[in-house]
Design an enzyme around this catalytic site. Structure first.
Site, PDB file in Angstrom:
ATOM      1  N   ASP A 200       0.862  -1.177   0.000  1.00  0.00           N
ATOM      2  CA  ASP A 200       0.000   0.000   0.000  1.00  0.00           C
ATOM      3  C   ASP A 200       0.897   1.223   0.000  1.00  0.00           C
ATOM      4  O   ASP A 200       2.130   1.100  -0.065  1.00  0.00           O
ATOM      5  CB  ASP A 200      -0.943   0.005   1.211  1.00  0.00           C
ATOM      6  N   HIS A 288      -3.184   3.088  -4.616  1.00  0.00           N
ATOM      7  CA  HIS A 288      -2.507   2.639  -3.398  1.00  0.00           C
ATOM      8  C   HIS A 288      -1.131   2.075  -3.750  1.00  0.00           C
ATOM      9  O   HIS A 288      -0.701   1.051  -3.202  1.00  0.00           O
ATOM     10  CB  HIS A 288      -3.343   1.592  -2.656  1.00  0.00           C
ATOM     11  N   GLU A 348     -10.306   2.884  -4.458  1.00  0.00           N
ATOM     12  CA  GLU A 348      -9.929   4.253  -4.086  1.00  0.00           C
ATOM     13  C   GLU A 348      -8.825   4.826  -4.984  1.00  0.00           C
ATOM     14  O   GLU A 348      -7.824   5.359  -4.500  1.00  0.00           O
ATOM     15  CB  GLU A 348      -9.505   4.290  -2.615  1.00  0.00           C
TER      16      GLU A 348
END
Length: 765
Positions: A200, A288, A348
């Site tokens: 991440d 990410h 995201e």
């Protein structure tokens, strides 16, 4: 002959005088998850050094070894294997008619028989035996005691094929020994899928030989915002202390980090496989991805790492180098992990950077795509095709549905506020894992996602047809580690919620009952104690967050679990075992703050405070308002928290029939103020409550009655106020930070029932 006759008579008499073995009651047995069928018999079976196990085929060996090792660790002797059924005490027997992962267990005072058709079935039979044994079997170097289990017949099989737990290694890291310990917890409760979130923005946690900078640099960081928050909380709560073993001196700086070598990953996979657990790797892409872009900056659209409004800069999908880089990584991952799936994240993603990138826009046009969501879908499908060449299937979070999803891709549904993703995936013929944020994100506070809420959640969506339901492979709970800086804190966040989730994953919907489950949990807490698990215990119950009284208040305290001792303070201090011990209802005649705590041995519950407030009646206002409606003001992106809301001088209101966020349930940074009146139909003490995601404040006149402030998932808070009969000014403030909010308000009249605030009890002028 006479001698033999006498000896036979003596032996018969002695045998007849032997006490029968103990027969267990249902209340003494706790198996989680609950089996399909359990029949308790007469007597019991006692393990000893003479207990032997018959193993006839390779698939039986992992289960037999696990049981033998369990005794060796606990009492110092292993259970040996037998070569013949006649001499065996425990027989593992193949039954081709039993479904995968299912088992049949029969225990008599003489023998134990486990029937199954695969290695998993035998193993789960052994885990049931493990739970039937005294909890001390989980400890090492036990003193001599009787290892007895009930005579019992169990037929059992799982509801779902995917019964998963997830750990995030990027935000805070965990050692290989801690991983193995967690896998043992999973095995005990028949969970079979371990999802490792290995990369991440905050850290790259797995060795990739082709790109050494990913771990040489990307696995290490100076203090992050999450670290700072944990360090601040640790000043008053030691469970937030960051594990010091993950700090190292690098380049003259104290840095946090770590990673798994490929050899360590292999070790984890073998350990998990012996426990019938499949390890699923997650390598986040194209978002990410900052820990990769930091060290290989050519991957971004601008040639630099960075952040957008909410999320980090993703890989550029207009550059061939991004596709090459990610495929090279996945090629190593595919060889390393024998799992069916490889998880690529896909959530995201900061698509704004693609909107501004000429190369991304060129890729959209060249491939006849409509927008940036379809550009991500184009990337996903290209990666999926590559993974197929490696014998793997693609998995991602539910954002991969946006822009189009292939039939063979599998989705993890996590966004409660995006329920349509489940329908789109099922109708597309795509499989899914149900892992909702509001129920199965175990990094959330226990008051936000309580034990009962986890247990009662039904993962098959209401309205799903049988054909759609077949695409729900199972469920998973997630442990995101932003605020989990050590393994003890991870235990605290996972337990006992993991047991509630495990029962839903294994047991049929019709076989579940929360009250009966709570009874079985009473014994399971002893096992968690023996395992050294720092589990969560909820707070003391029996009273309101705010208790109002006129002359005196009588407050009754109830322990959160049976047998717990309660302690309290009234001087503002944090209670402990040295504080006042609760023995009888408390009487108060003056305003004070009551702080409470309960203990189960040395494990403490959450502390809970209540404002005990002496009040006088609030006078009603003289007004004849318009019943059935209340005024609502709405503001977007004006405030960050409910406590900061201030109405503009010329606020524009609309009339609504209830205190809720109808028509605004997906708006981010949403603020609302409701103004009107509440009708007290009699004189007395009224209770009010709000449940909100995020914060809410309820006032009667100028008096704050319900303080449900802050930014948090849905929490219910309550308070009391003394009112005279008539209309009283009512104000409710609400704020939602990230979208997907919730707001409900109730009242309870003296000796009345809890009722939603609407209808003739509300009004405006």
């Amino acid at each position: 002959m006479k001698y033999l006759s006498i000896l036979s008579a003596v032996l018969f008499i002695c045998f007849s005088c032997q006490k029968p073995t103990k027969t267990f009651t249902e209340a003494e047995i706790s198996i989680i998850p609950k089996p399909i069928q359990t029949i308790i018999g007469e007597g019991s079976y006692s393990f000893s050094k003479n207990t032997t196990i018959l193993v006839e085929e390779e698939a039986q060996k992992p289960a037999a070894k696990y049981l033998s090792d369990l005794f060796e660790n606990a009492v110092g002797y292993a259970l040996p294997f037998s070569e013949t059924a006649e001499n065996a005490s425990i027989i593992l027997m193949k039954d081709v008619g039993i479904e995968p992962e299912a088992y049949h267990l029969k225990v008599t005072p003489e023998k134990i028989i486990i029937k199954a058709n695969d290695a998993a079935g035998y193993f789960y039979g052994v885990q049931t035996i493990r739970q039937l044994l005294p909890s001390n079997i989980e400890k090492t170097a036990n003193k001599e005691q009787k290892w007895v289990i009930p005579s019992i017949v169990i037929n059992d099989a799982p509801r779902f094929s995917w019964r998963g737990m997830h750990m995030d290694f990027s935000r805070h890291f965990f050692s290989i020994d801690e991983v193995k310990t967690f896998l043992d917890y999973m095995a005990l409760y028949k969970l079979n899928t371990y999802h490792m979130h290995l990369t991440d923005d905050q850290g790259w946690r797995i060795e990739i030989k082709k790109y050494p900078l990913l771990t040489e640099k990307g696995a290490w960081r100076i203090e992050s915002s999450h670290d700072k928050t944990c360090n601040e909380l640790a000043k008053t709560d030691p469970s937030y202390i960051i594990d010091p073993q993950h700090y190292h001196e690098r380049d003259g700086k104290k840095m946090y980090g770590g990673f798994f070598t490929q050899e360590q990953i292999k070790e984890i996979i073998v350990y998990a496989s012996e426990r019938q657990i499949e390890v699923i790797p997650e390598i986040d892409m194209p978002g990410h991805f900052k820990s990769a872009i930091d060290n290989y900056p050519y991957l971004s659209c601008t040639g630099k790492p960075g952040w957008g409004k909410d999320f980090s800069t993703p890989a550029c999908l207009g550059k061939e180098s991004s596709y090459e880089f990610t495929k090279n990584i996945l090629a190593e991952i595919a060889v390393l992990f024998p799992s069916k799936y490889i998880h690529i994240g896909g959530d995201e993603v900061n698509i704004e950077s693609w909107e501004e990138c000429p190369l991304c826009q060129k890729a959209i046009k060249h491939n006849n795509l409509k927008n940036e969501h379809e550009l991500q879908s184009f990337f996903n499908k290209d990666i999926e095709a590559f993974l197929k060449t490696k014998g793997k299937e693609l998995m991602g979070w539910d954002e991969i549905v946006e822009g189009g999803l292939s039939k063979d891709a599998t989705m993890m549904w996590w966004r409660n506020w995006a329920p349509k993703m489940r329908d789109i995936a099922a109708n597309n013929g795509s499989d899914m894992i149900i892992t909702p944020c509001f129920e199965y994100y175990f990094d959330a506070k226990h008051e936000v996602t309580p034990f009962e809420k986890v247990y009662k959640y039904e993962p098959i969506p209401e309205g799903f047809t049988q054909a759609q339901s077949k695409h729900v492979l199972g469920i998973q709970a997630n442990l995101w580690s932003e605020m989990i800086p050590n393994f003890k804190r991870l235990q605290y966040q996972a337990f006992p919620r993991m047991l509630a989730m495990a029962e839903t994953a294994w047991s049929s919907k019709s076989n579940k009952n929360y009250e009966a489950f709570q009874e079985r949990m009473g014994i399971q807490y002893d096992r968690l104690d023996a395992l050294g698990i720092q589990y969560h215990i909820p707070s003391v119950t029996g009273f309101k967050d705010k208790v109002a009284f006129l002359d005196k208040a009588i407050v009754t305290l109830n322990p959160p679990l049976k047998g717990m001792d309660i302690y309290y303070t009234t001087d503002g201090s944090v209670p402990s075992k040295k504080s006042n011990k609760y023995t009888a209802p408390l009487e108060f005649t003056e305003t004070i703050t009551l702080n409470t705590i309960a203990f189960r041995g040395d494990i403490a519950s959450d502390t809970r405070a209540a404002s005990i407030e002496k009040q006088t009646y609030l006078e009603p206002v003289t007004i004849t308002p318009k019943k059935g409606l209340i005024k609502r003001w709405v503001g977007v992106k004006k405030f960050k928290v409910v406590d900061a809301i201030v109405l503009p001088k010329k606020a524009s209101f609309t009339s609504v029939a209830a205190i809720n966020i109808e028509n605004y349930d997906v708006v981010e940074q949403l603020s609302m103020v409701f103004k009107g009146y509440f009708y007290a139909e009699e004189e007395g003490l009224f209770e009010f409550a709000t449940k909100s995601d995020d914060g809410s404040l309820l006032y009667i006149g100028d008096q704050l009655v319900v303080d449900n402030g802050g930014n948090h998932p849905a929490i219910e808070k309550n308070g009391m106020v003394a009112l005279k009969k008539g209309w009283h000014p009512l104000t409710v403030k609400f704020h939602e930070a990230t979208g997907g909010g919730q707001l409900t308000a109730w009242y309870t009249a003296p000796n009345g029932e809890k009722t939603i605030l609407k209808g003739n009890t509300i009004a405006h002028d």
